[in-house]
Structures are given as C-alpha cells and as structure tokens.
Scaffold this active site. Structure first.
Site, PDB file in Angstrom:
ATOM      1  N   ARG A 564     108.910  46.082  -4.318  1.00 18.14           N
ATOM      2  CA  ARG A 564     109.720  45.925  -3.107  1.00 18.14           C
ATOM      3  C   ARG A 564     110.923  45.020  -3.372  1.00 18.14           C
ATOM      4  O   ARG A 564     110.838  44.051  -4.118  1.00 18.14           O
ATOM      5  CB  ARG A 564     108.880  45.299  -1.987  1.00 18.14           C
ATOM      6  CG  ARG A 564     107.675  46.102  -1.550  1.00 18.14           C
ATOM      7  CD  ARG A 564     107.981  47.381  -0.832  1.00 18.14           C
ATOM      8  NE  ARG A 564     108.783  47.241   0.352  1.00 18.14           N
ATOM      9  CZ  ARG A 564     108.912  48.204   1.276  1.00 18.14           C
ATOM     10  NH1 ARG A 564     108.247  49.356   1.149  1.00 18.14           N
ATOM     11  NH2 ARG A 564     109.675  48.032   2.313  1.00 18.14           N
ATOM     12  N   VAL A 565     112.007  45.360  -2.724  1.00 19.63           N
ATOM     13  CA  VAL A 565     113.191  44.522  -2.830  1.00 19.63           C
ATOM     14  C   VAL A 565     113.415  43.754  -1.526  1.00 19.63           C
ATOM     15  O   VAL A 565     114.384  43.034  -1.370  1.00 19.63           O
ATOM     16  CB  VAL A 565     114.452  45.355  -3.165  1.00 19.63           C
ATOM     17  CG1 VAL A 565     114.371  45.896  -4.579  1.00 19.63           C
ATOM     18  CG2 VAL A 565     114.635  46.495  -2.164  1.00 19.63           C
ATOM     19  N   ASP A 566     112.500  43.925  -0.578  1.00 13.23           N
ATOM     20  CA  ASP A 566     112.619  43.190   0.685  1.00 13.23           C
ATOM     21  C   ASP A 566     111.467  42.188   0.775  1.00 13.23           C
ATOM     22  O   ASP A 566     110.811  41.899  -0.214  1.00 13.23           O
ATOM     23  CB  ASP A 566     112.606  44.166   1.876  1.00 13.23           C
ATOM     24  CG  ASP A 566     111.405  45.114   1.819  1.00 13.23           C
ATOM     25  OD1 ASP A 566     110.487  44.872   1.016  1.00 13.23           O
ATOM     26  OD2 ASP A 566     111.397  46.097   2.590  1.00 13.23           O
ATOM     27  N   ASP A 567     111.222  41.662   1.946  1.00 12.36           N
ATOM     28  CA  ASP A 567     110.187  40.640   2.083  1.00 12.36           C
ATOM     29  C   ASP A 567     108.838  41.240   2.457  1.00 12.36           C
ATOM     30  O   ASP A 567     108.107  40.689   3.271  1.00 12.36           O
ATOM     31  CB  ASP A 567     110.624  39.592   3.123  1.00 12.36           C
ATOM     32  CG  ASP A 567     111.806  38.803   2.601  1.00 12.36           C
ATOM     33  OD1 ASP A 567     111.834  38.567   1.380  1.00 12.36           O
ATOM     34  OD2 ASP A 567     112.689  38.455   3.398  1.00 12.36           O
TER      35      ASP A 567
END
Ligand code: PRX
Length: 694
Positions: A564-567
């Site tokens: 994932r590149v988000d939280d």
C-alpha cells in the site's frame, strides 16, 4: 453422509500428476534482459501445463487483446454462459462508463438492461441440468470429526427455505440483510438466499467487535440479522449471539434503530442453547423456523446493475466504506476469474481457506465456485488446531486438488517445520494459490517445494475488495512463475503505472498502480455516499481507478506488487485503517494523541506500532498499555490491536501540523540511521526523544 462423500470422491479425485523436478533457470525466456535475469524463474511443471485451460502466453494474449479490443464479443460470450431471463441490450455497448470525475459523475454499467439472478445461476441452473447430486460443500468443523456434506440440491433447498423466511419477514428486493456468522455452511447459504430474493447482504466478519458490527448495521439500516449462537476457533469460543445483542443495544441507543428480526443458527458445537442470550419477539431459532418453510422459492429477476451485496472495507481515513457490487458484472467476473485463476476443471476439489466475512470468501468460497459447479471445502477452524498438521490432514481427507490461502497462514505453518507437512500425502494437490498480501520469495518457495512437492504451480493473485475478483495473477500453466510476483493482468484489466507526478510510465518502472478502464467486477459505489467513492478512487489521478498499491514492472512486463502507498495496514491479510486504530486509541480518556504505523512482522506480514501521547496527569504503565489495546479490541476487533505501544512525549509534525509517518515508520523499524530529512519538522528534537524512549 460419509459413504456419500467416499462415493463422490471416487469420481472426483483429481488426475494424478507425476512429480516433475524442475530446472530452476535464471531467465524467463531466451530474450529476457539483464533485469529479469536477476530473478528466479520457476517453470510450470510440464504435466500441469499440458492439461491447463490456458497453456501458453500467446493463448492468453489472444484472449487478453480481444477482451480490450472487442469487449462486446469477449464479455458477451462469457456472459452468455449464464442464464439471463432477459438479455442485456445488445444494440448498446456492453459496458458504459465514466472514470473521469471532471466530466460528470463516475459510473460503470455492464450488461445494462439484462435480467438475471446470481443464486439461480449458482444453484438452480446446475440442479435443473441434472447435477443436483453433485457435492457442493464439504464442511469441516473446528474439531476433527465434525463434518457436513451438502449436494447442490441440498444447498438449493436450504437456500429456498431461508429465502422464504426472509420474504415472510417482509424483506424485499433492495433491503439490506446483515450476516454475522462463523464459517458454517449456513453462512454462504444465507448469502445465496439474499441473492435469490434481491436483498443486499452485508456480511460482517465474525472477528469484528460489537461496536464495529453496530456501526455497519446502522450504516446500512439492516432489516434482518442472520447469526449463529457461537463459533469455535481452536479452543476459543466466539460468543457471536452475545456480540450481536450488544451491537443491537448500541444501534438502539446511538441510532434509535431497531433490527426487526434476528435469525439464530443453533451451533451447539460452540455454545449450549441454554447459554445463548435471547430477546423474545425479535430472535428466532434457525433450525426450528426454517424447517417450516417450503424448499421451493421463486427467483427475483434482477437488472444487471442492481446491487447484489455490500461489503465494508477500510480506507486510510474515516469510517469503513460499504462497497456495492452489482448482479451482472460481479457474477460474470467472479465466475470467469474462478475458472481461470484456479484452472478449475471437472473433478477438482477446491479449498479457499478465507472467511466469508472478507471479499475472498465472497468471491471464492460462495459465488465463484458455485457459478462453476465446483465442489469445495469449507473449514471453520484454524490451521494450527489441534496441531499444525490440520490443513494437510484436511487435504488428504477430502482429496483437495486446489488450495487457496493467505501468506500469513503459510508463514505460520512454515515456522512449524517440514516434518509435519510430510507426514501427510498431499498427492491430490495440483495447484496452490496465494492472496491478500505480498508473498515473499522465501515463503513462496516453501509453499512450492514442501506443500506442493515442486509439482504444483502457485497462482499469486492480487486484487481488492473493490475489484470483486482477481486482477493480476500468474495464470497457471500459461507462463513461468517468478516467486513473489503477481505477474500479468487478467482478461480486460488494463493496469497503468504512474510516477510521482501522475505520468504514465512504460517499460520497466516502479510507481503507483492504477487501472485504466472498468472490468465487470469493479465496485459501483459506496453505499449511501457516491461522492466518497469518487473521491477515494477517481480523484487522485484523472480518469483512472486508483488502487492504493504501489508496484514495479520488470523487463518481461511482469508486475510485482510492493504494498500500500496510503495509510492502510495489512495485518495477517486483514485490511486495517491507521485512522480507525488511532481513533480507538484516542477514545481512551488518558490518550491525547496517537499515530499508528506498520512494521515488518515474521508471521503477520505487518504488525501495528502505535505512538501514544498521554495527558499530563497520566502515568505510563503496562496496565495502561493493556487498556489502550483493549480499547482497539472493543471498537474494532482483536485482530486490530497494536502489538507495540510506544509512549511519545511528542510526535514529529510539520509546521502545518501534519504528522510525518515516514519518520515514525523508520523508528518502528529501528532504522535510526535512515530517518531522512527532519528539517521540515516544527520540532526536530522530538525524533531523538522518541528514539531514546525505545
Ligand atoms: O495491498 C493489496 C493487498 O491487499 C489489499 C486489498 O485488501 P482487501 O480489500 O482486504 O482484499 C484482500 C483480498 C483480495 C491490496 O490493495 N493484496 C491483496 N492481494 C495481494 C496483495 N498484495 C500483494 N500481493 C497480493 N497477491
């Protein structure tokens, strides 16, 4: 039933495949360049490739190209394999969509104007064709020795009875029905009953707490709740009905909302009936009530774009989103991906170890296998109970030929050593699958060498709750595998990799993974909040579906998912929002601020590390840590509880007040020499204080 199973297995045992020992080469093809040469490549065992549905990359490419160049022909042909009470409007494109939020509302439509029913296609179609006697579910309970076997006819009858019950309770097309159960056959039966009458099911994973369950019931305003008295996982009893009662109390208190009917399956294996809390007038026992209903039930014909189900999933912020999947597109996509991802053929015994509470269970326990008239194993328990040989014992018992599992479970079992695996034959296996998180080359190799005896290809499937079915995977038999690599997109799926500025990259690269155009299984909206759907998936990069994952493409065009590149965290394959965990922590009266990050974990893949600031009158203690962990257990579920709580005097924030998680991730990973630039912090000394506090 035992005799029936044995008879059935005699017919259905998968073809014995000879053990082929592989030459592990270092390059994929004669033309592979230096980049690819650094990666291990494992050739598909010859015997498998000869018999697989798609047996070469060129055969795949032909279909892949057709699905994009002529979706009407490709998807029309696939959809025609199902029963449609009324065909979609063939004078219009089979798919109509807008992915560009600047040009108007985002929407996706497939098979518009067509009428069908997923339950009919999953059950009636097979029974009417004379396959009612075929085994549908082979259920294995938590304790060895507990089993139930249901044929397609058995399942259809049970589904009809539940469907009739729901109708009798006033459930109509479009109404929401919440399902909160352990992995017993009645869970997929409940889902199919909803599909039959056009009710939208919302399955909530049995590991969620009463507060999470209440939030989901309130959000979708469920009319009826289907549950069971309790569940068993190893030696633990899950008091599901108690949790339901607590949740329904919360619904009443906080939302002034009352669920009218609660149907309770008496799972006496888990909890004796007399210990089950009961609300007269609202609660009804499943077995007694359902048996009074007819085993025939008319089908509600559904327009292709009407909702089939909703499933909540976590994003980086806010409360979980109820993603809506629709009848026609989901059915066609679930059916086709099942067939090809698992190379499903007559005689296979399929086992997906996922819980129906997650999308994997929806698509590859409930819908995909049944749409393909597969025979599948459903397992209520855990891989290590009563010992770490349980999965292998189940494989031998039911002659499982396809095993689809999550890396976290594979890592748990790998840690127990090879001996216990080798105690069992596993000769029936011919294909292994992986889902939910990146599988490291080391775990891949163990799965391949030890579980599959270097004879079964591994299909690493990348997809999401939002995508409905597998999107990028190593199509078994079609090309050599690279351990840890999802590889190539499925028919009709057009991945795009963007750089930091959002520019599409070509050739070998690394960046953000997006998808260019719709595939039939994409979620159509967020229940009650279409704007959130647009903002989450279609506003980051213009005209594209944003996956939230990063990836790398190698010289062979193979895609490697990097995470994932988000939280969003991925703990033991469970998708968890950092924001939700932080919200639960700060709900504790002594916690003033919290920031949560993931760190690498041997078994869970990722574990949760929480930085917590306390109010000035609080004293840090182990007891307080436990209270904070309990707050998360209570508000979300035990699986989301932080592994580490780090007392933080302050958090690293920019001058505008934004927490720099990049720095916290480095601290959690103990990479103190690689903290990076801290000059933009309002108070850079915070970093040293945090490191000293380790
Ligand atoms: O980060 C990716 C990871 O799981 C996320 C989706 O989670 P969920 O919606 O819960 O669905 C999980 C089951 C389909 C993705 O954004 N993920 C899923 N499969 C893989 C994966 N990461 C790497 N490799 C995979 N095979």
């Amino acid at each position: 039933a035992e005799r029936r199973l044995r008879r059935m297995l005699e017919h259905l045992v998968a073809p014995q495949l000879s053990t082929v020992s592989l030459d592990r080469s270092v390059c994929l093809s004669q033309t592979a360049n230096a980049n690819a040469a650094q990666e291990d490549v494992v050739y598909v065992p010859g015997d498998f490739a000869r018999k697989s549905l798609i047996s070469s990359r060129s055969q795949y490419e032909e279909l892949y190209n057709e699905a994009i160049a002529d979706p009407n022909a490709f998807w029309g042909r696939v959809a025609a394999g199902y029963f449609w009470q009324k065909l979609w409007d063939t004078s219009k494109p089979i798919c109509n969509y807008n992915f560009d939020a600047d040009k108007g509302p985002v929407f996706v439509e497939w098979f518009k104007g067509g009428y069908t029913n997923v339950c009919y296609n999953a059950l009636d179609r097979h029974v009417l064709a004379g396959h009612g006697h075929q085994m549908c579910f082979l259920w294995e309970g938590n304790d060895p020795g507990q089993n139930a076997y249901l044929t397609y006819s058995d399942v259809l009858k049970k589904v009809c009875q539940v469907a009739n019950f729901l109708r009798a309770r006033g459930v109509k097309k479009g109404d929401r029905v919440c399902i909160y159960m352990s992995m017993i056959c009645e869970l997929p039966i409940a889902m199919l009953a909803c599909a039959r009458i056009g009710a939208v099911h919302s399955v909530v994973f049995g590991g969620f707490s009463s507060e999470s369950l209440a939030g989901r019931i309130l959000d979708c305003q469920a009319k009826v709740l289907l549950t069971c008295s309790g569940g068993r996982r190893a030696n633990k009893v899950l008091p599901l009905k108690q949790i339901v009662d607590d949740a329904l109390q919360i619904c009443l208190k906080e939302g002034n909302f009352r669920v009218e009917t609660c149907l309770v399956y008496d799972n006496s294996f888990a909890i004796p009936r007399q210990n089950v809390p009961w609300v007269q007038g609202r609660d009804v026992w499943w077995q007694e009530t359902i048996s009074q209903f007819s085993v025939d039930s008319p089908v509600e014909w559904m327009e292709a774009e009407e909702p089939l189900f909703m499933l909540y999933t976590s994003g980086s912020t806010g409360k979980p989103k109820g993603l809506i999947h629709t009848v026609g597109g989901y059915m066609v996509y679930a059916g086709l991906t099942f067939k090809h991802a698992f190379d499903h053929q007559a005689g296979d015994i399929f086992w997906c170890t996922a819980d129906c509470g997650w999308i994997t269970g929806h698509t590859y326990v409930a819908y995909g296998p049944l749409l393909n008239r597969a025979t599948s194993v459903i397992f209520e328990g855990v891989p290590t109970f009563p010992d770490a040989g349980r999965w292998w014992q189940i494989i031998d018992k039911y002659q499982v030929s396809i095993l689809y599992a999550a890396p976290t479970a594979i890592r748990t079992l790998a840690a127990q050593g090879d001996e216990i695996v080798r105690k069992y034959s596993r000769k029936s296996l011919r294909l292994l699958g992986s889902v939910g998180e990146p599988i490291s080359p080391k775990t891949w190799q163990w799965f391949y060498d030890v579980v599959g005896d270097s004879r079964c290809p591994i299909v690493d499937t990348w997809w999401q709750t939002e995508t409905g079915g597998c999107m990028i995977f190593s199509l078994p038999g079609a090309w050599p595998m690279k351990p840890g690599c999802a590889s190539l997109p499925f028919f009709g799926v057009q991945p795009v990799i963007l750089d930091q500025e959002g520019k599409e990259q070509h050739g070998p690269c690394e960046g953000y993974l997006c998808i260019k155009a719709p595939w039939p299984g994409v979620a159509r909206t967020v229940f009650g909040d279409h704007e959130r759907y647009e903002n989450t998936y279609f506003k980051t990069w213009k005209g594209l579906y944003t996956t939230g994952d990063g990836c790398r493409r190698d010289a062979d065009g193979f895609i490697w998912i990097t995470g994932r590149v988000d939280d969003v965290l991925n703990v033991s394959g469970h998708r968890i929002s950092t924001g939700e965990v932080e919200g639960a922590l700060v709900s504790h009266p002594l916690c003033t601020e919290a920031a949560v990050v993931g760190y690498d974990h041997e078994v869970k893949g990722q574990a949760i590390y929480a930085f917590v600031s306390l109010s000035h009158d609080a004293t840090p203690s182990d007891a307080l840590k436990k209270q904070l962990q309990d707050a998360v257990r209570k508000q979300i579920g035990a699986f989301a509880a932080p592994d580490v709580i780090h007392w933080a005097v302050g958090l690293p924030k920019t001058r505008s007040g934004k927490i720099m998680r990049r720095i916290l991730r480095k601290i959690a990973a103990r990479q103190f020499n690689d903290i990076g630039d801290t000059s933009s912090l309002a108070d850079p000394s915070v970093v040293d204080q945090l490191i000293k506090g380790m």
